[in-house]
Design an enzyme around this catalytic site. Sequence first.
Site, short mmCIF file in Angstrom:
data_model
loop_
_atom_site.label_atom_id
_atom_site.label_comp_id
_atom_site.label_asym_id
_atom_site.label_seq_id
_atom_site.Cartn_x
_atom_site.Cartn_y
_atom_site.Cartn_z
NE ARG A 86 48.03 -8.35 59.39
CZ ARG A 86 48.72 -7.26 59.73
NH1 ARG A 86 49.03 -7.05 61.00
NH2 ARG A 86 49.10 -6.39 58.83
CG ASP A 138 52.21 0.08 69.40
OD1 ASP A 138 51.17 0.46 68.82
OD2 ASP A 138 53.32 0.02 68.82
CG PHE A 148 54.71 -4.04 64.56
CD1 PHE A 148 53.94 -4.62 63.56
CD2 PHE A 148 55.48 -2.94 64.25
CE1 PHE A 148 53.92 -4.08 62.29
CE2 PHE A 148 55.47 -2.40 62.97
CZ PHE A 148 54.69 -2.98 61.99
CE1 TYR A 171 50.51 2.12 58.94
CE2 TYR A 171 51.48 4.21 59.58
CZ TYR A 171 51.56 2.83 59.48
OH TYR A 171 52.68 2.19 59.94
CE LYS A 172 49.39 -0.62 61.43
NZ LYS A 172 50.31 -0.91 62.51
C1 LIG Z 1 51.62 -0.52 62.39
C2 LIG Z 1 52.39 -0.57 63.66
C3 LIG Z 1 53.45 0.31 63.87
C4 LIG Z 1 53.84 1.29 62.80
O1 LIG Z 1 55.04 1.94 63.03
P1 LIG Z 1 55.53 3.03 61.96
O2 LIG Z 1 56.59 3.77 62.65
O3 LIG Z 1 54.35 3.87 61.59
O4 LIG Z 1 56.02 2.30 60.76
C5 LIG Z 1 54.10 0.25 65.09
N1 LIG Z 1 53.74 -0.65 66.04
C6 LIG Z 1 52.73 -1.52 65.85
C7 LIG Z 1 52.35 -2.48 66.93
C8 LIG Z 1 52.04 -1.52 64.66
O5 LIG Z 1 51.05 -2.38 64.46
#
Ligand SMILES: *Cc1c(COP(=O)(O)O)cnc(C)c1O
Length: 407
Positions: A366, A192, A122, A217-218
């Site tokens: 997705r 992560d 990501f 938030y997911k």
């Molecule tokens: C959604 C997500 C993030 C989100 O990072 P933010 O700092 O909240 O924008 C980080 N890492 C992964 C792998 C994600 O899927």
Amino acid sequence: MKQANELDKFDHFTGFRDRFEIPDRIIYLDGNSLGLLPRTVSARIRNVTEQEWGEGLIRSWNQAGWMNLPMKVGDKLAPLVGVGPGQIAVGDSTSVNLFKALSAALSLRPDRRVIMIEDDNFPTDTYIAEGLANLADYELRRASPEVLAKMDIGQDVAVLLLSHVHYRSAEIRDMHAINAAAHGAGALVLWDLSHSTGALPVDLAGTGCDLAVGCTYKYLNGGPGAPAFIWVNPDLVDRASQPLSGWMGHASPFAFSDSYAPSAGIRRFMSGTPQVLNLSALDEALNLWADVDMTLLRRKSMKMTEFFIEGVERNCAGFGLQLASPRDPAIRGSHVVFDHPKGYEIVQALIARGIIGDFRAPQTMRFGFAPLYLSFVEVAASIETLKDILEHRIYEQPEFAIRNTVT
Ligand SMILES: *Cc1c(COP(=O)(O)O)cnc(C)c1O
């Protein structure tokens, strides 16, 4: 559709659907990106703003328990990731927590200079690692999938940063095996958990993890920009330091002493004042999970992604879709990706029909299957619509080519 009806009859989670706000005529295949609004959250936010803030004012730091929200919320999260109470702090974004956790890992391996990251993680994970490497002169080493498969970790690696479930492919990594291999080379692993928490059982303690961060938030439905969480193994945490040494991580913030002394435990990873409104929304949203059996949830998730893949491949054969997620459900998270050169346009055409998925450049469609609230009938209807859009080339309509900021 008949099969979908049958599967819904045996769904353990039908009762959960009513606990969310679901807009009319929407099938939501994006709970892996921004979860639905749990029904009780609005009233809670109203109470926090009108009563706790409006009436209680500064007294609410004590009387409404605002000060302890980061740890209280962490304790609600703890069983979802297989750790005990008092071990998780909640606050800041995942990005900021990645910075703190990576720094902490480096502080635990002072004689090593290499941060190892996976290719194609990501973006924010990679960017934060780059920023830290530049700031403190560490070497950033990118590991190809082949290197990761062989677990070829050099003796100079301090920390390996990996996603547990890959944000694009949904591939699940074997935490236990990777931790063991990294530890064999003297390295730590930072996981992560953004795409795994709330989608599948996670066992941080049982698989010997060192550090983890994740997003709320997911699948956890904490709301847009909800604060992230951080966990450090209790055997390591009191030796770990992190550079965002704000007053909330101090051993006694209200002693107003003139220099920093870290709190014991995970509190040292807190930096500034807790984000009370966001934390309250998340605190409320997490109440749902007390009634969730994660083994059953995982079973439904696997069945649902399987059902979608089979249905798409059967109904949409010949239209150029390419499955880009693992075929084996045992190593597939709760979303599914298909590649198509017109992926963006197809997703836009689906959204115009009320079926909300998302798109990840360059050509990945997705579809997320949040098991708490989706039904098999909805998944079947999505497949039908996708087929119609492909068969009649509806995605070629010019309005679907207009690019939005958020895809
Ligand atoms: C959604 C997500 C993030 C989100 O990072 P933010 O700092 O909240 O924008 C980080 N890492 C992964 C792998 C994600 O899927």
